[in-house]
Design an enzyme around this catalytic site. Structure first.
Site, PDB file in Angstrom:
ATOM      1  N   ASP A  96      24.025   6.294  -2.727  1.00 58.08           N
ATOM      2  CA  ASP A  96      23.188   7.524  -3.264  1.00 58.08           C
ATOM      3  C   ASP A  96      21.888   7.501  -2.648  1.00 58.08           C
ATOM      4  O   ASP A  96      21.696   8.632  -1.902  1.00 58.08           O
ATOM      5  CB  ASP A  96      22.916   7.539  -4.775  1.00 58.08           C
ATOM      6  CG  ASP A  96      24.314   7.458  -5.559  1.00 58.08           C
ATOM      7  OD1 ASP A  96      25.176   7.931  -5.165  1.00 58.08           O
ATOM      8  OD2 ASP A  96      23.933   7.210  -6.684  1.00 58.08           O
ATOM      9  N   ASN A  98       0.984  -1.128  -0.044  1.00 60.70           N
ATOM     10  CA  ASN A  98      -0.071  -0.060   0.013  1.00 60.70           C
ATOM     11  C   ASN A  98       0.823   1.411   0.017  1.00 60.70           C
ATOM     12  O   ASN A  98       2.023   1.117   0.380  1.00 60.70           O
ATOM     13  CB  ASN A  98      -1.179  -0.020   1.164  1.00 60.70           C
ATOM     14  CG  ASN A  98      -0.322  -0.502   2.382  1.00 60.70           C
ATOM     15  OD1 ASN A  98       0.469   0.204   3.117  1.00 60.70           O
ATOM     16  ND2 ASN A  98      -0.662  -1.759   2.798  1.00 60.70           N
ATOM     17  N   SER A 116      -6.722   0.483   4.459  1.00 60.29           N
ATOM     18  CA  SER A 116      -5.831  -0.636   4.581  1.00 60.29           C
ATOM     19  C   SER A 116      -5.562  -0.978   5.861  1.00 60.29           C
ATOM     20  O   SER A 116      -5.547  -0.170   7.033  1.00 60.29           O
ATOM     21  CB  SER A 116      -4.452   0.017   4.001  1.00 60.29           C
ATOM     22  OG  SER A 116      -3.448  -0.683   4.650  1.00 60.29           O
ATOM     23  N   TYR A 127      22.754  16.027  -8.032  1.00 58.66           N
ATOM     24  CA  TYR A 127      22.447  14.900  -8.932  1.00 58.66           C
ATOM     25  C   TYR A 127      20.986  15.522  -9.511  1.00 58.66           C
ATOM     26  O   TYR A 127      20.369  15.962  -8.855  1.00 58.66           O
ATOM     27  CB  TYR A 127      22.191  13.440  -8.597  1.00 58.66           C
ATOM     28  CG  TYR A 127      21.738  12.632  -9.605  1.00 58.66           C
ATOM     29  CD1 TYR A 127      22.549  12.195 -10.536  1.00 58.66           C
ATOM     30  CD2 TYR A 127      20.311  12.294  -9.272  1.00 58.66           C
ATOM     31  CE1 TYR A 127      21.774  11.233 -11.293  1.00 58.66           C
ATOM     32  CE2 TYR A 127      19.735  11.406 -10.396  1.00 58.66           C
ATOM     33  CZ  TYR A 127      20.616  10.732 -11.178  1.00 58.66           C
ATOM     34  OH  TYR A 127      19.986  10.020 -11.994  1.00 58.66           O
ATOM     35  N   HIS A 146       8.759  -9.427   8.162  1.00 57.04           N
ATOM     36  CA  HIS A 146       7.657  -8.899   7.420  1.00 57.04           C
ATOM     37  C   HIS A 146       7.616  -8.359   6.250  1.00 57.04           C
ATOM     38  O   HIS A 146       7.519  -8.936   5.419  1.00 57.04           O
ATOM     39  CB  HIS A 146       7.124  -7.855   8.676  1.00 57.04           C
ATOM     40  CG  HIS A 146       5.692  -7.159   8.217  1.00 57.04           C
ATOM     41  ND1 HIS A 146       5.317  -6.257   9.133  1.00 57.04           N
ATOM     42  CD2 HIS A 146       5.206  -7.260   7.261  1.00 57.04           C
ATOM     43  CE1 HIS A 146       4.011  -5.968   8.260  1.00 57.04           C
ATOM     44  NE2 HIS A 146       4.001  -6.317   7.224  1.00 57.04           N
ATOM     45  N   HIS A 194       5.816  -6.333   0.494  1.00 55.68           N
ATOM     46  CA  HIS A 194       6.611  -7.464   1.004  1.00 55.68           C
ATOM     47  C   HIS A 194       7.432  -7.739  -0.334  1.00 55.68           C
ATOM     48  O   HIS A 194       7.515  -9.191  -0.645  1.00 55.68           O
ATOM     49  CB  HIS A 194       5.708  -8.760   1.293  1.00 55.68           C
ATOM     50  CG  HIS A 194       4.578  -8.225   2.387  1.00 55.68           C
ATOM     51  ND1 HIS A 194       3.389  -8.909   2.431  1.00 55.68           N
ATOM     52  CD2 HIS A 194       4.719  -7.435   3.392  1.00 55.68           C
ATOM     53  CE1 HIS A 194       2.783  -8.633   3.722  1.00 55.68           C
ATOM     54  NE2 HIS A 194       3.471  -7.507   4.054  1.00 55.68           N
TER      55      HIS A 194
HETATM   56 ZN   LIG Z   1       2.791  -6.438   5.521  1.00 56.37          ZN
END
Ligand SMILES: [Zn+2]
Length: 217
Positions: free
Chosen positions: A120, A29, A74, A214, A160, A97
């Site tokens: 960077d 998400n 969510s 940059y 996780h 994930h």
């Molecule tokens: Zn998760």
């Protein structure tokens, strides 16, 4: 008007998670802070990326309560809300994930800074945060406390996955994409041998040049 534009932007950024192979099913998400308000927009829970529309993106307050939208937010909303409450400069949060980065999280191993692209974007290693259960503020607290000691805009939450932050939602998505990219490259390097560290002063120089010089000014 600002809110509608932000919903459109955050909706479109979810397609980037799919495009870069960071998500399976609905497990990832993006959220974005509403400028000047104690609000953020986030993906609704359990909705397929193909079915997301700007109107389905929900609005929450900084305690994670639904303020506007027809769908439930969510299941990671509490973690996003905690980050926005604790880090006023953060304008976007992403959770995935993504497989290579999450493999490092499963081992509880930080990704060492062995590529100039890592120096960077991340200014050092990508750190590991502690194990935390979803629901309350535990994940958010762990994200904030881990990132406080690092320049990295991404953290590997143990067992996780990835949380990434940025000045806006697009910057947070970029950090999540780059995190997966370097997780993959360093993994590939390690399968064939040991990796070479970059000296701390060179990491500092690379980080400073990329962050301040940059690109287009
Ligand atoms: Zn998760």
């Amino acid at each position: 008007m600002i809110l509608m534009a932000l919903r459109e932007r955050v909706c479109a950024l979810h397609a980037e998670l799919v495009r870069y192979g960071l998500v399976a099913w609905t497990a990832g998400n993006v959220s974005g802070r509403v400028p000047g308000e104690d609000l953020f927009v986030i993906k609704p829970s359990g909705v397929s990326y193909d079915d997301l529309t700007p109107g389905s993106i929900v609005v929450c307050d900084l305690d994670g309560n639904l303020v506007d939208g027809d769908l439930a937010p969510s299941s990671d909303t509490a973690a996003h809300a905690y980050v926005y409450r604790s880090m006023p400069d953060v304008g976007g949060v992403v959770h995935t994930h993504s497989p290579y980065a999450t493999a490092w999280a499963a081992r509880g191993e930080a990704i060492p800074c062995v590529l100039t692209a890592m120096a960077d974007e991340f200014g050092g290693e990508i750190p590991v945060g502690p194990f935390a259960l979803i629901g309350g503020d535990d994940i958010g607290k762990a994200i904030v406390s881990t990132l406080a000691g690092h320049r990295s805009p991404a953290v590997l939450m143990r067992n996780h996955g990835v949380f990434a932050i940025g000045k806006d939602a697009a910057a947070a998505v970029k950090a999540a994409v780059m995190c997966e990219d370097v997780a993959r490259t360093v993994h590939l390097a390690r399968t064939a041998g040991s990796v070479e560290p970059i000296a701390a002063e060179d990491i500092d120089r690379l980080y400073d040049r990329y962050q301040n010089v940059y690109g287009q000014r």
